[in-house]
Design a protein around this motif. Structure first.
Motif, PDB file in Angstrom:
ATOM      1  N   ILE A   1      -9.057  -2.126   8.033  1.00 19.01           N
ATOM      2  CA  ILE A   1      -9.776  -3.397   7.435  1.00 19.01           C
ATOM      3  C   ILE A   1     -11.119  -3.014   7.324  1.00 19.01           C
ATOM      4  O   ILE A   1     -11.607  -2.012   7.996  1.00 19.01           O
ATOM      5  CB  ILE A   1      -9.735  -4.131   8.778  1.00 19.01           C
TER       6      ILE A   1
ATOM      7  N   ARG B   1      -3.684  -5.511  11.448  1.00 18.37           N
ATOM      8  CA  ARG B   1      -2.535  -5.172  10.683  1.00 18.37           C
ATOM      9  C   ARG B   1      -1.762  -3.993  10.816  1.00 18.37           C
ATOM     10  O   ARG B   1      -2.496  -2.969  11.622  1.00 18.37           O
ATOM     11  CB  ARG B   1      -3.294  -5.245   9.126  1.00 18.37           C
ATOM     12  N   THR B   2      -0.809  -3.723  10.537  1.00 15.79           N
ATOM     13  CA  THR B   2       0.077  -2.457  10.671  1.00 15.79           C
ATOM     14  C   THR B   2       0.858  -2.111   9.423  1.00 15.79           C
ATOM     15  O   THR B   2       1.810  -1.061   9.478  1.00 15.79           O
ATOM     16  CB  THR B   2       1.338  -2.852  11.766  1.00 15.79           C
ATOM     17  N   ASP B   3       0.371  -2.622   8.230  1.00 14.87           N
ATOM     18  CA  ASP B   3       1.241  -2.193   6.851  1.00 14.87           C
ATOM     19  C   ASP B   3       0.503  -0.674   6.369  1.00 14.87           C
ATOM     20  O   ASP B   3      -0.184  -0.247   6.928  1.00 14.87           O
ATOM     21  CB  ASP B   3       1.091  -3.161   5.881  1.00 14.87           C
TER      22      ASP B   3
ATOM     23  N   SER C   1       2.093  -2.102  -1.255  1.00 18.10           N
ATOM     24  CA  SER C   1       1.937  -2.430   0.249  1.00 18.10           C
ATOM     25  C   SER C   1       3.540  -2.320   0.576  1.00 18.10           C
ATOM     26  O   SER C   1       4.250  -2.614   0.070  1.00 18.10           O
ATOM     27  CB  SER C   1       1.386  -3.635   0.484  1.00 18.10           C
TER      28      SER C   1
ATOM     29  N   TYR D   1       5.606  -3.129   4.290  1.00 15.68           N
ATOM     30  CA  TYR D   1       5.661  -3.670   5.750  1.00 15.68           C
ATOM     31  C   TYR D   1       7.087  -3.111   6.191  1.00 15.68           C
ATOM     32  O   TYR D   1       8.189  -3.594   5.572  1.00 15.68           O
ATOM     33  CB  TYR D   1       5.650  -5.090   5.698  1.00 15.68           C
TER      34      TYR D   1
ATOM     35  N   ASP E   1       6.316  -5.315  10.909  1.00 17.58           N
ATOM     36  CA  ASP E   1       4.891  -4.919  10.454  1.00 17.58           C
ATOM     37  C   ASP E   1       4.178  -6.567  10.219  1.00 17.58           C
ATOM     38  O   ASP E   1       5.148  -7.127   9.662  1.00 17.58           O
ATOM     39  CB  ASP E   1       4.634  -4.151   9.207  1.00 17.58           C
TER      40      ASP E   1
ATOM     41  N   TYR F   1      -0.045  -8.853   9.014  1.00 12.00           N
ATOM     42  CA  TYR F   1      -1.307  -8.757   8.923  1.00 12.00           C
ATOM     43  C   TYR F   1      -1.637 -10.052   9.284  1.00 12.00           C
ATOM     44  O   TYR F   1      -1.455 -11.080   8.562  1.00 12.00           O
ATOM     45  CB  TYR F   1      -1.304  -8.437   7.244  1.00 12.00           C
TER      46      TYR F   1
ATOM     47  N   HIS G   1      -6.785 -13.542   7.892  1.00  6.13           N
ATOM     48  CA  HIS G   1      -8.131 -13.027   7.363  1.00  6.13           C
ATOM     49  C   HIS G   1      -8.475 -13.771   5.932  1.00  6.13           C
ATOM     50  O   HIS G   1      -7.722 -14.415   5.471  1.00  6.13           O
ATOM     51  CB  HIS G   1      -7.878 -11.526   7.330  1.00  6.13           C
TER      52      HIS G   1
ATOM     53  N   GLU H   1      -2.401 -15.151   5.877  1.00  2.00           N
ATOM     54  CA  GLU H   1      -1.860 -13.897   6.827  1.00  2.00           C
ATOM     55  C   GLU H   1      -0.246 -13.616   6.560  1.00  2.00           C
ATOM     56  O   GLU H   1       0.110 -14.296   5.676  1.00  2.00           O
ATOM     57  CB  GLU H   1      -1.867 -14.509   8.250  1.00  2.00           C
TER      58      GLU H   1
END
Length: 231
Positions: A66, A79-81, A123, A125, A129, A131, A134, A202
């Motif tokens: 981020i 986020r975890t992607d 991307s 995921y 995963d 996000y 935001h 999100e």
């Protein structure tokens, strides 16, 4: 369909082949600030992109963070992607950049947005995963104008999770009020376009591998004739 044939459909620089789709997207942005067009990306291009992203070496993907530049950090709570930036080093990347360029050209002519450049990444995921909520840009603090998301997932169902949730907001008495949330299933070829500064969003946890492209049309904030780079 071969990769060369899929690419060939985009190299003639003719926006007329996509004009009806681009017009729908533009009208949606005018009316609502966002556009959701299921299964709208040409199937041959979507197939080309899916094949490419699934064949990329795992080391090409990096953990997504981020913030930008010096403020860029990895935050597992947000986020975890993982992502891989797109360039013109592959047939799939060239085809995607060409298509996005035609969309940019059309939107500039129709909406007078002054879109200057485009950046995007693949991307991925993995299972679990996410996000969290935001915005892609904040008023007066960035130059991202339009966000674009394209999904590359075949046979995706609601049971697979990973939905994009877009929040519609308004300002009343200095308080932000959320009116509606729009949930988008990340199905094969679905295109989502929205004003980057206007819509929090999100990605809900995915329950299997989820592939997409996220991109941003940007203004130029160059100073003293130094062009602001996309990233």
């Amino acid at each position: 369909m071969s990769l060369s044939l899929a690419h060939a459909t985009l190299v003639d620089d003719d926006p007329l082949q996509f004009e009806s789709l681009f017009e729908l997207i533009a009208n949606d942005v005018i009316d609502k600030g966002h556009s959701i067009r299921p299964y709208a990306l040409p199937e041959n291009l979507t197939t080309l992109l899916l094949q490419h992203i699934t064949e990329l070496p795992s080391e090409n993907f990096k953990r997504a963070g981020i913030g930008r530049a010096k403020e860029h950090t990895i935050n597992d709570f947000i986020r975890t992607d993982e992502i891989c930036w797109i360039n013109g080093n592959s047939s799939a990347g060239c085809a995607w950049i060409k298509w996005a360029g035609l969309l940019q050209e059309y939107l500039n002519k129709r909406l007078f947005l002054g879109l200057f450049s485009f950046e995007s990444h693949f991307s991925h995921y993995a299972e679990g995963d996410f996000y969290k909520k935001h915005k892609d840009a904040f008023k007066g603090e960035g130059n991202r104008v339009l966000s674009v998301v394209v999904y590359l997932n075949q046979n995706w169902s609601r049971d697979d999770g990973g939905e994009l949730v877009i929040y519609e907001q308004s300002l009343a008495n200095s308080a932000i009020i959320e009116h509606n949330k729009i949930t988008v299933t990340p199905s094969f070829g679905t295109i989502v376009v929205f004003l980057s500064e206007e819509f929090p969003h999100e990605v809900l946890p995915a329950l299997r591998d989820r592939y997409a492209i996220a991109g941003w049309f940007r203004l130029n904030t160059s100073i003293a004739n130094n062009i602001d780079p996309p990233r």
